[in-house]
Design a protein around this motif. Sequence first.
Motif, PDB file in Angstrom:
ATOM      1  N   THR A   1      44.428  39.974  36.043  1.00 57.55           N
ATOM      2  CA  THR A   1      43.372  38.849  35.807  1.00 57.55           C
ATOM      3  C   THR A   1      43.250  37.899  37.113  1.00 57.55           C
ATOM      4  O   THR A   1      42.142  37.410  37.370  1.00 57.55           O
ATOM      5  N   ALA A   2      44.642  37.491  37.571  1.00 57.94           N
ATOM      6  CA  ALA A   2      44.515  36.697  38.577  1.00 57.94           C
ATOM      7  C   ALA A   2      43.762  37.097  40.052  1.00 57.94           C
ATOM      8  O   ALA A   2      43.136  36.302  40.614  1.00 57.94           O
ATOM      9  N   LEU A   3      43.938  38.477  40.416  1.00 59.19           N
ATOM     10  CA  LEU A   3      43.252  38.867  41.348  1.00 59.19           C
ATOM     11  C   LEU A   3      41.714  39.295  41.185  1.00 59.19           C
ATOM     12  O   LEU A   3      41.026  38.557  42.187  1.00 59.19           O
ATOM     13  N   VAL A   4      41.523  39.273  40.027  1.00 54.63           N
ATOM     14  CA  VAL A   4      39.800  39.186  39.739  1.00 54.63           C
ATOM     15  C   VAL A   4      39.366  37.676  39.801  1.00 54.63           C
ATOM     16  O   VAL A   4      38.148  37.571  40.528  1.00 54.63           O
ATOM     17  N   SER A   5      40.092  36.689  39.402  1.00 57.92           N
ATOM     18  CA  SER A   5      39.614  35.534  39.605  1.00 57.92           C
ATOM     19  C   SER A   5      39.769  34.935  41.129  1.00 57.92           C
ATOM     20  O   SER A   5      38.736  34.076  41.606  1.00 57.92           O
ATOM     21  N   ALA A   6      40.538  35.592  41.941  1.00 61.55           N
ATOM     22  CA  ALA A   6      40.579  35.233  43.315  1.00 61.55           C
ATOM     23  C   ALA A   6      39.586  35.841  44.310  1.00 61.55           C
ATOM     24  O   ALA A   6      39.445  35.347  45.277  1.00 61.55           O
ATOM     25  N   LEU A   7      38.529  36.813  43.508  1.00 59.54           N
ATOM     26  CA  LEU A   7      37.498  37.152  44.322  1.00 59.54           C
ATOM     27  C   LEU A   7      36.577  35.952  44.554  1.00 59.54           C
ATOM     28  O   LEU A   7      35.704  36.221  45.620  1.00 59.54           O
TER      29      LEU A   7
END
Length: 734
Positions: free
Chosen positions: A565-571
């Motif tokens: 979830t954090a990596l997706v938000s970081a996109l």
Amino acid sequence: MASAAIFSSLRRRRSPSLEAFLAPVDLSDVALVQTLVSVTAEVVSSFSDKLFYFQRRNSRSLVRKVEVFLVLLECLNDSSAGSALPWTAVICLKELYLLLYRSKILLDYCAQSSKLWLLLQNHPISGHFHDLNQEISTLLDVFPMEEVELGEDVREQIELLQSQARRAKLLIDEADEDLRIQFFRFLNEFDKGRVPNSDDVWVFFVERLGIRDARSCRHEIEFLEEQIVNHEGDVEPTVPVLNGFVAFTRYCRFLLFGFEEDEVELGGAGSRKKARKGLISQEIAETFVSIPKDFCCPISLDLMREPVIIATGQTYDRSSISRWLEEGHCTCPKTGQMLPHTRLVPNRALRNLILHWCAAYGVPYDAPECSEASAESFAGASPSKAALAANRATAGILIKSLAEDGSTCAQTIAAREIRLLAKTGRENRAYIAEAGAIPHLRKLLSSPNSVAQENSVTAMLNLSIYDKNKSKIMDEQGCLGSIVDVLRFGHTTEARENAAATLFSLSAVHDYKKRIADEEGGIEALAGLLLHGTQRGKKDAVTALFNLSTHTENCARMIEAGAVTALVSALGIDGVAEEAAGALALIVRQPLGAKAVATEEMAVAGLIGMMRCGTPRGKENAVAALLELCRSGGAAATERVVKAPSLAGLLQMLLFTGTKRARRKAASLARVFQRCENASTMHFGGLGVGYAFAGNSAANRDTSFVGDVSVQMSISVPVESERTLTINPSSPMS
């Protein structure tokens, strides 16, 4: 007469006033004399009672000469002839204005500089005083004494000053010179592998120099470090010698004054002093924001570790340009010119400049193991033998203090100094770890004192940069858990960020990635830092998560901890999106990971956005992630990807302009796109790829395709064997 530039080699803490270089203009004779009276009186009042620790005789002599000029100027100001001075006298008075300002600069420099620096500069500074004496002599020789009205007593004083100035010789104080030679002898002792006698060191610092406490010693160290930052190539001593003196002075600080509190604040973050501008306030990640542009690779924008020159004369980091060439490019990235050959020539001159800059600013610079020996021995970056010996002696004192479980104050100071020593040079990092610092630093990681904790975790980070220290940190019982605890519950933002950077450094070793991921709360804390940290913290977190995602057994743990979830938000976050897409591309290779990413509502949209606006490597990572999502995520995930708006156009663009890997991934994803029911028809033939968007129903495509006509594009898609890839509707997915 010599200009104000005679002091250009003096490295001052602040630039001299513009008045030091410009004579007054458009002033009447009276105003000129009055201005000179004011300037001269200021010099006399500022320095007549000043205690000069060094250059006493030269300074006193210059002040006395200025006092005589004050008598002359006051006489001219009181004289009725002051309003009608001869033009020759006016010219001389304007020169006197410049001379007075240069005298003020030199006297102020001697009053404000550190004692050790004045010792080291004993000869050059004495030379500057002598130059001023000669200027005074020349000025008095040409001053029209007979054409101005002066009293007999004033005239006699001026004539006496003129006579003295003519006879003046270069004066180097013998006592100052003896101290300077003794200072060099101490450094020579370390250079020969011997530790100077502690009684001699005490006499030198305390009795002869008057450096009687840790605070004064800290001031001396910082001033010397500042001279390293501002060093000019033709100024003595050289940077390696100055580094040696800094190391020796730091050793003496702890040898003579122990761990008494100097300028370190032991309270909470709210009471901490403002960061200094010198070397001592800089840390590893913070230094990168001010890297000179010429030292950065045009491709990666990072500090070049191994600069090389290509056929067009442009310089790049070897790893970046090698990757560019391996991807099939045959042009210069910066100029676009075709490359007649792909030979890479080491740019040793630039590399030496980078090494020099890194040494001056305390930037860690671990060169590639295969680097040329000549570069490794560059004097500007390689610490001198004396500096290494002094640093070893200092490290021994510091580690002994940590081992004795003394006061919090002493341990905090020791941790801070180890942190600073470990900032530069693999030799320092290796010795500090070998001497047993890691177990004691581990204990401080759980300290309730925020400064002690921050210093210890940053010292651990600096030590981990040296590869051989990674195993020492990981093998120390409880050390990894303590680092993770700082990441989760650290007292300060910097402590938490440096803990994340330490995990990233340790995760460079493949065998440690699973251990780090399995540490309770570690990945959760990295995910939280990625979402809510500072820009630097986000960067530390995403690089650590990327490293951990390269281990296939970490997939389930990263999903469970919320890293996906954090990596997706970081996109959507500049500066970390590229690494986030890379980590997702690795995670979705496994069905479990693909399922987790597919359930994230913004995952596909974020990756599509990166394909449109990301960096070349970001686009490559994004298309790779989408392809792997289709392969491992099942029909539902594939449908979400192929129905994404503008996918066909973005694939077409990547087939034209992407990196070699991006083009390969785009071609594979194009096959998936073409095979899906109700998707745009794609037909291929010959050596090209054609796209036809006719006949799409509005229900199965984005409305932006309405009205599109069939567009035939001939595109060559190179593959590993340098053959042209021919794709047809029945081709299997790669």
